[in-house]
Scaffold this motif. Structure first.
Motif, PDB file in Angstrom:
ATOM      1  N   HIS A 322       0.842  -1.201   0.000  1.00 39.62           N
ATOM      2  CA  HIS A 322       0.000   0.000   0.000  1.00 39.62           C
ATOM      3  C   HIS A 322       0.878   1.252   0.000  1.00 39.62           C
ATOM      4  CE1 HIS A 322      -2.765  -3.100   1.390  1.00 39.62           C
ATOM      5  NE2 HIS A 322      -3.776  -2.288   1.081  1.00 39.62           N
ATOM      6  N   CYS A 323       0.367   2.292  -0.628  1.00 43.37           N
ATOM      7  CA  CYS A 323       1.078   3.581  -0.655  1.00 43.37           C
ATOM      8  C   CYS A 323       1.287   4.070   0.771  1.00 43.37           C
ATOM      9  CB  CYS A 323       0.234   4.593  -1.451  1.00 43.37           C
ATOM     10  SG  CYS A 323       0.880   6.267  -1.373  1.00 43.37           S
ATOM     11  N   ARG A 324       2.521   4.460   1.086  1.00 46.82           N
ATOM     12  CA  ARG A 324       2.816   4.916   2.458  1.00 46.82           C
ATOM     13  C   ARG A 324       2.124   6.244   2.761  1.00 46.82           C
ATOM     14  NH1 ARG A 324       7.068   2.649   5.490  1.00 46.82           N
ATOM     15  NH2 ARG A 324       8.344   1.230   4.258  1.00 46.82           N
ATOM     16  N   ARG A 325       1.842   7.027   1.729  1.00 46.79           N
ATOM     17  CA  ARG A 325       1.246   8.339   2.008  1.00 46.79           C
ATOM     18  C   ARG A 325      -0.264   8.250   2.204  1.00 46.79           C
ATOM     19  NH1 ARG A 325       1.526  12.895  -2.427  1.00 46.79           N
ATOM     20  NH2 ARG A 325       3.736  13.167  -1.938  1.00 46.79           N
ATOM     21  N   CYS A 326      -0.983   7.610   1.239  1.00 38.80           N
ATOM     22  CA  CYS A 326      -2.457   7.652   1.318  1.00 38.80           C
ATOM     23  C   CYS A 326      -3.087   6.297   1.613  1.00 38.80           C
ATOM     24  CB  CYS A 326      -3.048   8.232   0.031  1.00 38.80           C
ATOM     25  SG  CYS A 326      -2.991   7.098  -1.373  1.00 38.80           S
ATOM     26  N   GLY A 327      -2.269   5.219   1.593  1.00 39.44           N
ATOM     27  CA  GLY A 327      -2.803   3.902   1.949  1.00 39.44           C
ATOM     28  C   GLY A 327      -3.438   3.153   0.791  1.00 39.44           C
ATOM     29  N   GLU A 328      -3.427   3.748  -0.419  1.00 36.23           N
ATOM     30  CA  GLU A 328      -4.020   3.066  -1.582  1.00 36.23           C
ATOM     31  C   GLU A 328      -3.288   1.746  -1.855  1.00 36.23           C
ATOM     32  OE1 GLU A 328      -6.586   3.537  -3.329  1.00 36.23           O
ATOM     33  OE2 GLU A 328      -6.253   2.631  -5.290  1.00 36.23           O
TER      34      GLU A 328
END
Ligand code: SF4
Length: 335
Positions: A322-328
């Motif tokens: 998952h993207c570390r910034r937004c969790g996507e």
């Protein structure tokens, strides 16, 4: 080794249905790939455990960008191909054995391939450089052993296998990079001596079977670089699954296409824009080291989640996929 996926016909002939050429082969003759021979009514693979290339590569070289990034993949090839692409970059090993010429290579049994892969720290075996479909029996016996020893299996393929071949491979195939060379039957016929439809069916079949797939289009000036054709390729992939990574790669003159110029960087950037406009979440420019299009961006917040230069991984900003910034969630096999 007796071949897989063929049937006996009258008069000692055989029908090979490993790939979509569906060769009918008379006794004493070989199929179009030049590596399957009818000996007295029995079809034999001439390339079983006969390696022309074996060694480890970064998995990014396949290219696979969403499958165990940063790992090494043990690359194995046997001689021959069922295509005759004018622009083949591996023609010295793919186009060698036609007619009755001897088959090049060295003896390398499946168990030894797996041991080498493990000894060199690889996490997967890639069947690559030439067309793995046509060394199917060698790939299969290696892949089954590889699975038992905890390694993944990858095809780098032209996708011209039959549905029966794909079905047989699905038990041990984890991932594939499929070349979608053009969206024109005419290109496949003229340049590759093949056809497009089976390739589209294989791509669809792999997605349906849950095999991780990435697609590569080598963009060749004057052949397959028109915007309408690139839009059709992108549209096809996007409709199938917008999370399929699409690699649009630069051509360089080779083999019988020495007079064709290299692909301009701008053409690749345009192709990338076409892919993204069609809804594809991950589109990459290939053979353009240092280009922004080598990186993976989060499709939601545009954070750079994987940074690359050439085959080297520079940044990795994913946490459990998952993207570390937004969790996507970023599609792929990360562990
Ligand atoms: S694998 Fe070879 S022999 Fe079999 S159908 Fe394809 S080209 Fe013909």
């Amino acid at each position: 080794m007796e071949a897989a996926l063929y049937e006996k016909l009258e008069g000692g002939r055989v029908h090979c249905f490993l790939c979509s050429h569906h060769c009918r082969i008379s006794p004493g003759s070989r199929g179009r790939c030049g590596v399957r021979e009818n000996r007295d009514g029995i079809l034999f693979s001439l390339v079983y455990q006969r390696a022309v290339a074996a060694g480890s590569d970064p998995i990014e070289k396949k290219p696979l960008f969403h499958f165990l990034p940063g790992s090494d993949s043990f690359s194995l090839a046997a001689a021959g191909c069922n295509f005759t692409c004018f622009h083949c970059q591996n023609w010295a090993i793919s186009q060698v054995p036609r007619g009755e010429s001897p088959i090049p290579g060295r003896d390398l049994p499946p168990e030894e391939v797996v041991s080498l892969a493990r000894r060199t720290g690889c996490r997967s075996i890639s069947y690559t450089y030439t067309e793995p479909t046509i060394f199917f029996e060698y790939a299969r016996d290696t892949a089954v052993r590889a699975r038992e020893r905890g390694l993944k299996n990858i095809f780098v393929t032209n996708g011209f296998m039959t549905a029966q071949a794909l079905e047989a491979a699905a038990d041990w195939l984890d991932a594939a990079n499929v070349d979608l060379k053009s969206f024109r039957e005419d290109f496949y016929r003229r340049v590759c001596s093949a056809s497009l439809k089976p390739v589209l069916e294989s791509i669809t079949g792999m997605v349906e079977r849950g095999i991780w797939i990435e697609v590569t289009t080598l963009v060749i000036p004057g052949y397959n670089d028109s915007e309408p054709e690139l839009k059709e390729i992108a549209g096809f992939l996007s409709a199938l699954n917008a999370e399929i990574p699409w690699h649009v790669s630069a051509f360089h003159p080779d083999f019988k296409m020495n007079a064709t110029p290299r692909t301009p960087a701008e053409t690749l950037r345009t192709a990338r824009g076409i892919g993204r406009a069609a809804g594809l979440k991950y589109v990459y420019t290939g053979n353009l080291p240092g280009d922004e299009g080598e990186n993976t961006f989060c499709p939601v917040c545009r954070n750079k989640v994987v940074g690359r230069s050439g085959f080297t991984l520079l940044d990795f900003n994913l946490r459990r996929g998952h993207c570390r910034r937004c969790g996507e969630k970023i599609a792929g096999v990360w562990e």
